[in-house]
Scaffold this active site. Structure first.
Site, PDB file in Angstrom:
ATOM      1  N   ILE A  35       0.845  -1.197   0.000  1.00 40.88           N
ATOM      2  CA  ILE A  35       0.000   0.000   0.000  1.00 40.88           C
ATOM      3  C   ILE A  35       0.879   1.245   0.000  1.00 40.88           C
ATOM      4  CG2 ILE A  35      -1.678   1.302   1.386  1.00 40.88           C
ATOM      5  CD1 ILE A  35      -2.742  -1.461   2.285  1.00 40.88           C
ATOM      6  N   GLU A  59      25.643  -2.769  14.869  1.00 41.65           N
ATOM      7  CA  GLU A  59      25.727  -2.788  13.416  1.00 41.65           C
ATOM      8  C   GLU A  59      26.744  -1.732  12.997  1.00 41.65           C
ATOM      9  OE1 GLU A  59      21.420  -2.745  12.154  1.00 41.65           O
ATOM     10  OE2 GLU A  59      21.980  -4.800  11.618  1.00 41.65           O
ATOM     11  N   CYS A  96      14.103   4.553  15.038  1.00 40.67           N
ATOM     12  CA  CYS A  96      14.272   3.921  16.344  1.00 40.67           C
ATOM     13  C   CYS A  96      15.080   4.757  17.322  1.00 40.67           C
ATOM     14  CB  CYS A  96      14.965   2.586  16.141  1.00 40.67           C
ATOM     15  SG  CYS A  96      16.453   2.771  15.147  1.00 40.67           S
TER      16      CYS A  96
HETATM   17  P1  NAD Z   1       8.085  -5.404  14.496  1.00 38.66           P
HETATM   18  O1  NAD Z   1       8.787  -5.849  15.715  1.00 38.66           O
HETATM   19  O2  NAD Z   1       6.610  -5.449  14.482  1.00 38.66           O
HETATM   20  O3  NAD Z   1       8.551  -6.263  13.231  1.00 38.66           O
HETATM   21  C1  NAD Z   1       9.911  -6.326  12.851  1.00 38.66           C
HETATM   22  C2  NAD Z   1      10.110  -7.519  11.952  1.00 38.66           C
HETATM   23  O4  NAD Z   1       9.992  -8.714  12.720  1.00 38.66           O
HETATM   24  C3  NAD Z   1       9.112  -7.655  10.811  1.00 38.66           C
HETATM   25  O5  NAD Z   1       9.787  -8.081   9.650  1.00 38.66           O
HETATM   26  C4  NAD Z   1       8.169  -8.732  11.309  1.00 38.66           C
HETATM   27  O6  NAD Z   1       7.522  -9.437  10.279  1.00 38.66           O
HETATM   28  C5  NAD Z   1       9.106  -9.622  12.073  1.00 38.66           C
HETATM   29  N1  NAD Z   1       8.506 -10.443  13.111  1.00 38.66           N
HETATM   30  C6  NAD Z   1       7.407 -10.194  13.863  1.00 38.66           C
HETATM   31  N2  NAD Z   1       7.202 -11.199  14.726  1.00 38.66           N
HETATM   32  C7  NAD Z   1       8.181 -12.111  14.543  1.00 38.66           C
HETATM   33  C8  NAD Z   1       8.518 -13.350  15.164  1.00 38.66           C
HETATM   34  N3  NAD Z   1       7.784 -13.871  16.151  1.00 38.66           N
HETATM   35  N4  NAD Z   1       9.605 -14.004  14.718  1.00 38.66           N
HETATM   36  C9  NAD Z   1      10.378 -13.493  13.731  1.00 38.66           C
HETATM   37  N5  NAD Z   1      10.099 -12.330  13.112  1.00 38.66           N
HETATM   38  C10 NAD Z   1       9.021 -11.630  13.512  1.00 38.66           C
HETATM   39  O7  NAD Z   1       8.634  -3.949  14.202  1.00 38.66           O
HETATM   40  P2  NAD Z   1       8.161  -2.907  13.099  1.00 38.66           P
HETATM   41  O8  NAD Z   1       6.814  -2.393  13.501  1.00 38.66           O
HETATM   42  O9  NAD Z   1       8.323  -3.495  11.757  1.00 38.66           O
HETATM   43  O10 NAD Z   1       9.251  -1.757  13.259  1.00 38.66           O
HETATM   44  C11 NAD Z   1       9.193  -0.788  14.251  1.00 38.66           C
HETATM   45  C12 NAD Z   1      10.069  -1.149  15.415  1.00 38.66           C
HETATM   46  O11 NAD Z   1      11.389  -1.405  14.948  1.00 38.66           O
HETATM   47  C13 NAD Z   1      10.205  -0.031  16.413  1.00 38.66           C
HETATM   48  O12 NAD Z   1      10.157  -0.531  17.716  1.00 38.66           O
HETATM   49  C14 NAD Z   1      11.575   0.539  16.134  1.00 38.66           C
HETATM   50  O13 NAD Z   1      12.166   1.193  17.203  1.00 38.66           O
HETATM   51  C15 NAD Z   1      12.315  -0.673  15.734  1.00 38.66           C
HETATM   52  N6  NAD Z   1      13.486  -0.299  14.917  1.00 38.66           N
HETATM   53  C16 NAD Z   1      14.735  -0.429  15.463  1.00 38.66           C
HETATM   54  C17 NAD Z   1      15.856  -0.042  14.760  1.00 38.66           C
HETATM   55  C18 NAD Z   1      17.237  -0.171  15.340  1.00 38.66           C
HETATM   56  O14 NAD Z   1      18.200  -0.192  14.581  1.00 38.66           O
HETATM   57  N7  NAD Z   1      17.412  -0.241  16.641  1.00 38.66           N
HETATM   58  C19 NAD Z   1      15.706   0.476  13.478  1.00 38.66           C
HETATM   59  C20 NAD Z   1      14.426   0.593  12.942  1.00 38.66           C
HETATM   60  C21 NAD Z   1      13.320   0.190  13.682  1.00 38.66           C
END
Ligand code: NAD
Length: 484
Positions: A27, A458, A284
């Protein structure tokens, strides 16, 4: 507008489709319209990805680092040549303005490939002299098969921040992008093969948490690197631990940005804007708890509001736009929920606070003042364009309050007093810190969090230790002695 990728997955050097998987609609956040469709990976797709990666990794690890690095550096060049088209795609995937994606996404992905491509040839072990002429040496070896799981805010960057060090060290990678932004990683895989990467070494499979979980628990996987939220991190870490796998966890944050009275007003306002509104607040490491010393508070809020009036909100594909929509309707609803809580719990809404009417998932840049430490908006990660301004009086107090969180990803300080800057940073429980700046993430510098915000780092040379392991070899130069 329909931007259909050639197929959903990229395995063993080619696009692969399997429409038995659950459909995932892509989307465009600026309009809310469906612009593409991919299918979640079926068990058969996962099997093909794992099998081809395991097979390809053996030969890849046997190449010299220089040979591996050459491929990565070639891929970096191709990405830079195609920056415009890749940025347009990233903007369709995420809704982030083209003015941002042109300089922060494909370019950052290319930086990672170039940097780790350059490092690959310099990965060596150690010679360790020992008593009696004996000696030992270490070999830095690949881990094997690494799984990368991405969030939706920086799809191309995350695909390369994980893929580049993994490949440089001689591993294979299976990357699962976020189901919200499935398109960019496919391009990374395609370009790596064009640059000469042997088939199977960088596979992309689509899907939501169930596909991620299947990959993490597969006994043939040696390492998992997740970028995502803390709740997902807990589950992934636990599952990886059951198989004693290596992990890198890049998780969420609620980072403090501390502004002292003596800070340059325009610089600290710029810092606070970058720390809260770049990528529509979906970063993040954002400094979302902005602690402002009482002497500068009124001037800070006044200048901040003047500057926020200059935000150009609109069509993300128009290069004049510098503030785009939220990445998804779900994220929009979550953020609106936090804004409602902020109002209910007594924070003072200074500006913004509403969804912008019309199509797409737009929300106003929002600032709350008079926020107290126990309010929900000061404690929980919002992941949207909502700044909380908290007052403070002195240094000792602000350090305690800044550290009073389960998170520890980033922290920033603005002050003209260089001694104070270092003194305060020394005390802050955060992995990635900024002095008179915010959210810089050059590839040469380690990036990551402490406490609940993550494990491992990283970027930088440090990432090498998270994608490789040491073998120690003892060499005896004289006869063995034994008790029997
Ligand atoms: P999310 O945790 O919902 O999902 C992240 C990824 O994990 C997705 O690809 C999802 O499909 C996968 N996932 C979900 N459940 C899983 C499981 N049980 N096993 C394996 N994989 C699984 O996060 P989001 O909503 O996509 O992203 C936002 C979050 O990411 C925020 O909390 C943000 O702070 C964090 N983030 C962190 C960084 C960093 O470098 N520290 C960078 C960007 C985003």
């Amino acid at each position: 507008m329909f931007i259909q990728p050639i197929a959903s997955h990229f395995i063993d050097g080619a696009y692969v489709e399997d429409d038995n998987g659950t459909p995932i609609e892509v989307i465009y956040p600026a309009t809310g319209t469906i612009i593409g469709r991919v299918y979640s990976a079926t068990p058969a797709i996962i099997e093909r990805a794992v099998e081809s990666a395991k097979r390809a990794q053996i030969g890849w690890a046997k190449l010299s680092g220089t040979e591996r690095g050459r491929v990565l550096r070639r891929a970096a060049d191709i990405i830079r040549e195609r920056n415009y088209d890749l940025s347009v795609l990233e903007t369709y995937d995420t809704g982030k303005p083209l003015s941002e994606t042109l300089c922060a996404d494909a370019t950052s992905a290319a930086d990672a490939l170039e940097y780790f491509g350059g490092l690959a040839g310099s990965l060596t072990g150690e010679y360790i002299p020992l008593a009696d002429g004996n000696w030992a040496y270490t070999r830095r070896e690949a881990l094997g098969l690494c799984v990368g799981i991405g969030a939706w805010n920086y799809p191309m960057q995350i695909a390369c921040w994980k893929g580049a060090p993994a490949l440089a060290c001689g591993n294979a990678m299976i990357f699962k992008p976020s189901e919200t932004t499935p398109m960019c990683a496919l391009k990374v895989a395609e370009i790596l093969v064009e640059a000469g990467l042997p088939p199977g070494l960088y596979n992309v499979v689509q899907g939501a948490g169930d596909v991620g979980a299947a990959l993490v628990s597969d006994p043939r996987v040696d390492k998992v690197s997740l970028t995502g939220s803390v709740p997902t991190g807990r589950k992934v870490y636990a599952s990886a631990a059951a198989g004693m796998k290596h992990v890198t966890m890049e998780l969420g944050g609620k980072s403090p940005l501390i502004i002292f009275d003596d800070a340059d007003l325009d610089n600290c306002v710029s810092g606070a804007i970058l720390a809260n509104f770049y990528s529509t607040g979906q970063i993040c490491s954002n400094g979302t708890r902005v602690f402002v010393q009482s002497g500068i508070k009124d001037a800070f809020l006044k200048r901040l509001c003047e500057r926020l009036d200059l935000a150009v909100i609109g069509d993300p594909q128009d290069e004049a736009t510098n503030f785009g929509p939220m990445a998804s309707e779900r994220q929009l609803e979550l953020v609106l929920g936090f804004i409602k809580k902020g109002k209910e719990e007594g924070a003072r809404l200074v500006t913004g606070g509403n969804r912008i009417s019309g199509e797409g998932y737009y929300i106003q840049p929002t600032v709350f003042a008079d926020v107290s430490d126990n309010m929900t908006i000061a404690r929980e990660e919002i992941f949207g364009p909502v700044m909380s301004v908290l007052d403070f009086e002195d240094e000792a107090e602000v350090i305690i309050r800044a550290n009073a969180t389960e998170f520890g990803l980033a922290a920033g300080i603005f002050t003209a007093d260089i001694s104070r800057a270092h003194r305060v940073i020394d005390e802050l429980q955060s992995g990635t810190c900024f002095i008179n700046s915010y959210n810089d993430a050059p590839v040469e510098v380690p990036f990551g969090g402490v406490k609940m915000s993550g494990v491992g780092r990283e970027n930088s040379k440090e990432a090498i230790s998270h994608y490789s392991q040491l073998k120690s070899v003892f060499v005896r130069m004289n006869d063995m002695e034994s008790p029997f």
